[in-house]
Design a protein around this motif. Sequence first.
Motif, PDB file in Angstrom:
ATOM      1  N   SER A  23       1.124  -4.987  -6.843  1.00  0.00           N
ATOM      2  CA  SER A  23       0.594  -5.109  -4.960  1.00  0.00           C
ATOM      3  C   SER A  23      -0.251  -4.280  -4.573  1.00  0.00           C
ATOM      4  O   SER A  23      -1.091  -4.580  -3.746  1.00  0.00           O
ATOM      5  N   ILE A  24       0.028  -3.163  -5.149  1.00  0.00           N
ATOM      6  CA  ILE A  24      -1.020  -2.141  -4.646  1.00  0.00           C
ATOM      7  C   ILE A  24      -2.322  -2.287  -4.989  1.00  0.00           C
ATOM      8  O   ILE A  24      -3.355  -2.159  -4.174  1.00  0.00           O
ATOM      9  N   LEU A  25      -2.554  -2.694  -6.520  1.00  0.00           N
ATOM     10  CA  LEU A  25      -3.628  -2.928  -7.089  1.00  0.00           C
ATOM     11  C   LEU A  25      -4.389  -4.040  -6.377  1.00  0.00           C
ATOM     12  O   LEU A  25      -5.459  -3.951  -6.179  1.00  0.00           O
ATOM     13  N   GLY A  26      -3.706  -5.292  -6.166  1.00  0.00           N
ATOM     14  CA  GLY A  26      -4.217  -6.167  -5.598  1.00  0.00           C
ATOM     15  C   GLY A  26      -4.814  -6.023  -4.269  1.00  0.00           C
ATOM     16  O   GLY A  26      -5.730  -6.768  -3.683  1.00  0.00           O
ATOM     17  N   HIS A  27      -4.177  -5.219  -3.407  1.00  0.00           N
ATOM     18  CA  HIS A  27      -4.609  -4.888  -2.299  1.00  0.00           C
ATOM     19  C   HIS A  27      -6.072  -4.002  -2.086  1.00  0.00           C
ATOM     20  O   HIS A  27      -6.837  -4.399  -1.214  1.00  0.00           O
TER      21      HIS A  27
END
Length: 211
Positions: free
Chosen positions: A173-177
């Motif tokens: 989710s951090i990477l997708g941001h």
Amino acid sequence: MHTVSYLLSFYLFLGTNVGALVACILYKIPKIKAPHLYLLCGLVLTALLVLELIPHALKEYGFISVAFGASLGVLICMGLHDVMEGKSSPTYRPAFFLIASIAVHNIPTGLAIGSTVDHPILSTSFIAAMMIHQIPEGLAIMASLLLSDRKRLSILVFFLFSVLLSGIFFFFSILGHSLALPIKLNGLILGIAIGFLLFTAVWEFLFKKHS
């Protein structure tokens, strides 16, 4: 942004553990035997695939990437099954395939949610949907662990893997941001997860345990 990801990861962890609690309660009921739990897990996973994951994946990512990913996922499972045959407890394999499939599934889920985390998605209904979505997965994992040869360690093993699964969701989710990944790649990853779940539900829980 990190606070939202932490919260969503916690709700994912909580829903998975609610499913595990349901499995423990069912396991303690004398009239419920191992074949009943295998059948229940197979039906729950099949319903999750047919009613939610497959329609959602086809709608969001299209047929080709999802179908290719699902086929690849099934082939990977078949290869892993052949490699593990005779090298591990047959009753422990479903837990392995389930944990692997959910871990893979949490990658596109985390990426997708991370890319939209700035929007007001953290509503009560969204949180409830996340938790409910995790309950059948937690039930199936815990039931397969309880029915394995390592049942005495099942609660500890489940806790460690549920933390790992939540951590995978949080990381992606951090990477997708911060990344804009191609939609087809997300469809391929989700398709692989569907293939893993499909193989586990049909072969490990329904067909093999009742053939």
